[in-house]
Scaffold this motif. Sequence first.
Motif, PDB file in Angstrom:
ATOM      1  N   SER A  18      -5.015  -4.513  -5.312  1.00  0.00           N
ATOM      2  CA  SER A  18      -3.790  -5.112  -5.836  1.00  0.00           C
ATOM      3  C   SER A  18      -3.146  -5.961  -4.753  1.00  0.00           C
ATOM      4  O   SER A  18      -3.357  -5.740  -3.563  1.00  0.00           O
TER       5      SER A  18
ATOM      6  N   GLU B 267       0.861  -7.321  -4.158  1.00  0.00           N
ATOM      7  CA  GLU B 267       2.233  -7.276  -4.636  1.00  0.00           C
ATOM      8  C   GLU B 267       3.172  -7.823  -3.572  1.00  0.00           C
ATOM      9  O   GLU B 267       2.866  -7.799  -2.370  1.00  0.00           O
ATOM     10  N   THR B 268       4.327  -8.299  -4.011  1.00  0.00           N
ATOM     11  CA  THR B 268       5.383  -8.751  -3.111  1.00  0.00           C
ATOM     12  C   THR B 268       6.585  -7.825  -3.254  1.00  0.00           C
ATOM     13  O   THR B 268       7.072  -7.607  -4.362  1.00  0.00           O
ATOM     14  N   LEU B 269       7.046  -7.295  -2.142  1.00  0.00           N
ATOM     15  CA  LEU B 269       8.227  -6.433  -2.148  1.00  0.00           C
ATOM     16  C   LEU B 269       9.508  -7.238  -2.308  1.00  0.00           C
ATOM     17  O   LEU B 269      10.462  -6.796  -2.942  1.00  0.00           O
TER      18      LEU B 269
ATOM     19  N   ARG C 122      13.119  -8.602  -5.300  1.00  0.00           N
ATOM     20  CA  ARG C 122      13.636  -7.553  -6.173  1.00  0.00           C
ATOM     21  C   ARG C 122      15.058  -7.246  -5.739  1.00  0.00           C
ATOM     22  O   ARG C 122      15.409  -7.382  -4.575  1.00  0.00           O
TER      23      ARG C 122
ATOM     24  N   LYS D 261      15.021  -1.691  -4.998  1.00  0.00           N
ATOM     25  CA  LYS D 261      13.833  -1.971  -4.194  1.00  0.00           C
ATOM     26  C   LYS D 261      13.206  -0.697  -3.636  1.00  0.00           C
ATOM     27  O   LYS D 261      11.982  -0.548  -3.625  1.00  0.00           O
TER      28      LYS D 261
ATOM     29  N   TRP E 138      11.416   1.160  -6.377  1.00  0.00           N
ATOM     30  CA  TRP E 138      10.184   0.441  -6.717  1.00  0.00           C
ATOM     31  C   TRP E 138       9.098   0.722  -5.691  1.00  0.00           C
ATOM     32  O   TRP E 138       7.939   0.970  -6.052  1.00  0.00           O
TER      33      TRP E 138
ATOM     34  N   TYR F  21       5.547   2.412  -6.274  1.00  0.00           N
ATOM     35  CA  TYR F  21       4.366   1.629  -5.917  1.00  0.00           C
ATOM     36  C   TYR F  21       3.406   2.464  -5.071  1.00  0.00           C
ATOM     37  O   TYR F  21       2.195   2.499  -5.331  1.00  0.00           O
TER      38      TYR F  21
ATOM     39  N   HIS G 105      -5.060  -2.457  -0.646  1.00  0.00           N
ATOM     40  CA  HIS G 105      -3.917  -3.084  -1.308  1.00  0.00           C
ATOM     41  C   HIS G 105      -3.154  -3.934  -0.310  1.00  0.00           C
ATOM     42  O   HIS G 105      -3.051  -3.588   0.868  1.00  0.00           O
TER      43      HIS G 105
ATOM     44  N   LEU H 200       0.589  -5.616   0.427  1.00  0.00           N
ATOM     45  CA  LEU H 200       2.012  -5.669   0.109  1.00  0.00           C
ATOM     46  C   LEU H 200       2.658  -6.708   1.021  1.00  0.00           C
ATOM     47  O   LEU H 200       2.644  -6.570   2.247  1.00  0.00           O
TER      48      LEU H 200
END
Length: 252
Positions: free
Chosen positions: A162, A164-166, A169, A174, A177, A181, A190, A192
Amino acid sequence: MAEVRLVVQSDDFGMLHAVNVGTVKAFRDGIVTQVSTMAACPWFTEAAALAREFGIPLGVHQTLTCEWDFLRWRPLTDGASLVGEDGTFLRSVEEARASVTHEDSVRELNAQVAKFAAEGLEIEYLDVHMGQSATPAAYDEVSSAAGKPFIYGEVESQRFASIETLSDRDADVKRAWLLEYLDKLTPGVHLLVTHCAAAEPELGALHKPGSYTYRWAEEYRLSDQELVMDPEIRKAIEERGIELTTVAAAFS
């Protein structure tokens, strides 16, 4: 080797002093494992010195845009398609797509790679500023010439379980989330992406009031900084048996 491996990346190193200070702290005392660095930006020289001092794993944050109202940077090369009337990079991906040529992109991005070499910095990967490619084929060409992976490329991106961008948000959700996550990470590698910065006055001086970029100045960066430095987040990573790593280590 742990089943779940997590690369925590901080973007925009070299953009300005506040970002440099926060990013180094996030790497040394937080969970950030690698840093994407902007060679065309005014604080790159400081970022290079800090990277050498602290042994920070670096990627080239390939830059063909400059989104801020008051912080403006120019290309390292003289490609006419790269700039607006003021001689600085265009402000959005959409503008860049409409203007920038493949030839100018390749020449500029190669110059950015060369600037790392001139500072004696080892490059581990390449990625792209503002998350989208203005001239997609140019990134693959430059990556091939550098012999390093373009981690958002069609093939390379598939190596991650995966991405994803932290950052983008709301601050009040945050943390929740991020904990969710971490709970849901599956076996594999992964990525991030974060944007860290120290609480310095210059962050608030990047944009006009109400500018579309305002949340990317202080709000997103300071809340990212807080979370990547939070001992409870590190504890959650350890309790879940997640291994923090880099792109180079994960795919070597």
